[in-house]
Design an enzyme around this catalytic site. Structure first.
Site, PDB file in Angstrom:
ATOM      1  N   SER A 170       0.798  -1.226   0.000  1.00 38.58           N
ATOM      2  CA  SER A 170       0.000   0.000   0.000  1.00 38.58           C
ATOM      3  C   SER A 170       0.835   1.284   0.000  1.00 38.58           C
ATOM      4  O   SER A 170       1.620   1.526  -0.912  1.00 38.58           O
ATOM      5  CB  SER A 170      -0.946  -0.043   1.197  1.00 38.58           C
ATOM      6  OG  SER A 170      -1.940   0.944   1.102  1.00 38.58           O
ATOM      7  N   ASP A 196      -9.963  -6.767  -3.068  1.00 43.88           N
ATOM      8  CA  ASP A 196      -9.486  -5.392  -3.221  1.00 43.88           C
ATOM      9  C   ASP A 196      -9.808  -4.944  -4.645  1.00 43.88           C
ATOM     10  O   ASP A 196      -9.084  -5.256  -5.587  1.00 43.88           O
ATOM     11  CB  ASP A 196      -7.978  -5.321  -2.955  1.00 43.88           C
ATOM     12  CG  ASP A 196      -7.429  -3.904  -3.037  1.00 43.88           C
ATOM     13  OD1 ASP A 196      -8.208  -2.978  -3.360  1.00 43.88           O
ATOM     14  OD2 ASP A 196      -6.227  -3.707  -2.783  1.00 43.88           O
ATOM     15  N   HIS A 216      -7.747  -5.438   0.823  1.00 45.33           N
ATOM     16  CA  HIS A 216      -6.535  -4.678   0.533  1.00 45.33           C
ATOM     17  C   HIS A 216      -5.354  -5.138   1.394  1.00 45.33           C
ATOM     18  O   HIS A 216      -4.259  -5.364   0.888  1.00 45.33           O
ATOM     19  CB  HIS A 216      -6.813  -3.191   0.751  1.00 45.33           C
ATOM     20  CG  HIS A 216      -5.662  -2.311   0.436  1.00 45.33           C
ATOM     21  ND1 HIS A 216      -5.055  -2.283  -0.805  1.00 45.33           N
ATOM     22  CD2 HIS A 216      -4.987  -1.412   1.207  1.00 45.33           C
ATOM     23  CE1 HIS A 216      -4.054  -1.411  -0.789  1.00 45.33           C
ATOM     24  NE2 HIS A 216      -3.988  -0.880   0.426  1.00 45.33           N
TER      25      HIS A 216
END
Length: 242
Positions: free
Chosen positions: A142, A193, A220
């Protein structure tokens, strides 16, 4: 013996039986890892103008060639990798592993250097030099793509592998820039995700030396939701690096 005394005795025996059953049950495990009492997690802070807090484990057995550097997402820190058991597991499998607190997270103060792409790449390079990491595999979920991707694009010789997990900022680089990267790459993402994963995957697929793994029924932060699957895939990738 009165009926009252018999009842009290019966309740006492039932309590002892339940206590025995409860104590004899194996403890439930919240994550998949091999626990070992000899794994020591070290902690420290790097030198320089932008000191970075880190957690580190050394190999329990004969050391592997590569060293694993774990970054983190926006809601997490280096402590996440300790909680998941990733640091302990890597130590047991013979890997030196280091988890960093990025600037402004965990125990690392915010840094003006982190405000630019060039500054973030230099900061990560300096941290690896300070920690004497020579053959790094960078795990980048991320938000940490802001650091990992500019570092990747510079083609550092010390980078031996790259594990992006739906990283941010992939849109900042061209197809040609991705083509030029030769680092072995494991692209990981969660099946659920539907925003950042497909967006980053479109760009990361241009890396010439990559494989892709989708973790089922995970969002995610797929490595947190499916730690067993994540650990298996990560170890397989690390164990097969040249």
């Amino acid at each position: 013996m009165s009926r009252y005394q018999a009842a009290v005795l019966g309740l006492g025996l039932l309590f002892l039986l339940l206590l025995y059953v409860g104590l004899s049950r194996p403890p439930e495990q919240t994550s998949w890892l091999w626990r070992h009492p000899n794994v020591t997690i070290l902690a420290g802070v790097t030198r320089g103008n932008s000191p970075i807090f880190y957690r580190e484990v050394l190999p329990l057995h004969q050391a592997r060639r590569v060293e694993v550097v774990l970054l983190h997402g926006k809601a997490f820190s280096s402590h996440t990798w300790e909680q998941l058991g990733t640091l302990q597991l890597l130590s047991q499998r013979g890997y030196r592993a280091i988890a960093l607190d990025l600037p402004g997270f965990g125990n690392s103060a915010a840094s003006r250097e982190a405000s630019t792409e060039v500054g973030r790449a230099k900061l990560l390079e300096r941290v690896l030099q300070d920690l004497e990491v020579h053959n790094a595999v960078l795990v980048s979920p991320s938000l940490s793509g802001l650091y990992a991707l500019p570092f990747l694009m510079q083609g550092h010789r010390q980078l031996q592998g790259f594990v992006p997990i739906a990283p941010t900022s992939t849109q900042n680089y061209t197809q040609e820039q991705f083509w030029a990267v030769k680092t072995p790459t494991l692209i990981l993402y969660g099946e659920l995700d539907h925003i950042l994963a497909p967006k980053s995957l479109r760009q990361l697929r241009h890396l010439p030396n990559h494989s892709v793994v989708k973790l089922p029924n995970a969002g995610h932060a797929c490595y947190i939701q499916k730690p067993r699957d994540f650990h298996l895939v990560l170890l397989d990738f690390l164990d097969h690096l040249p």
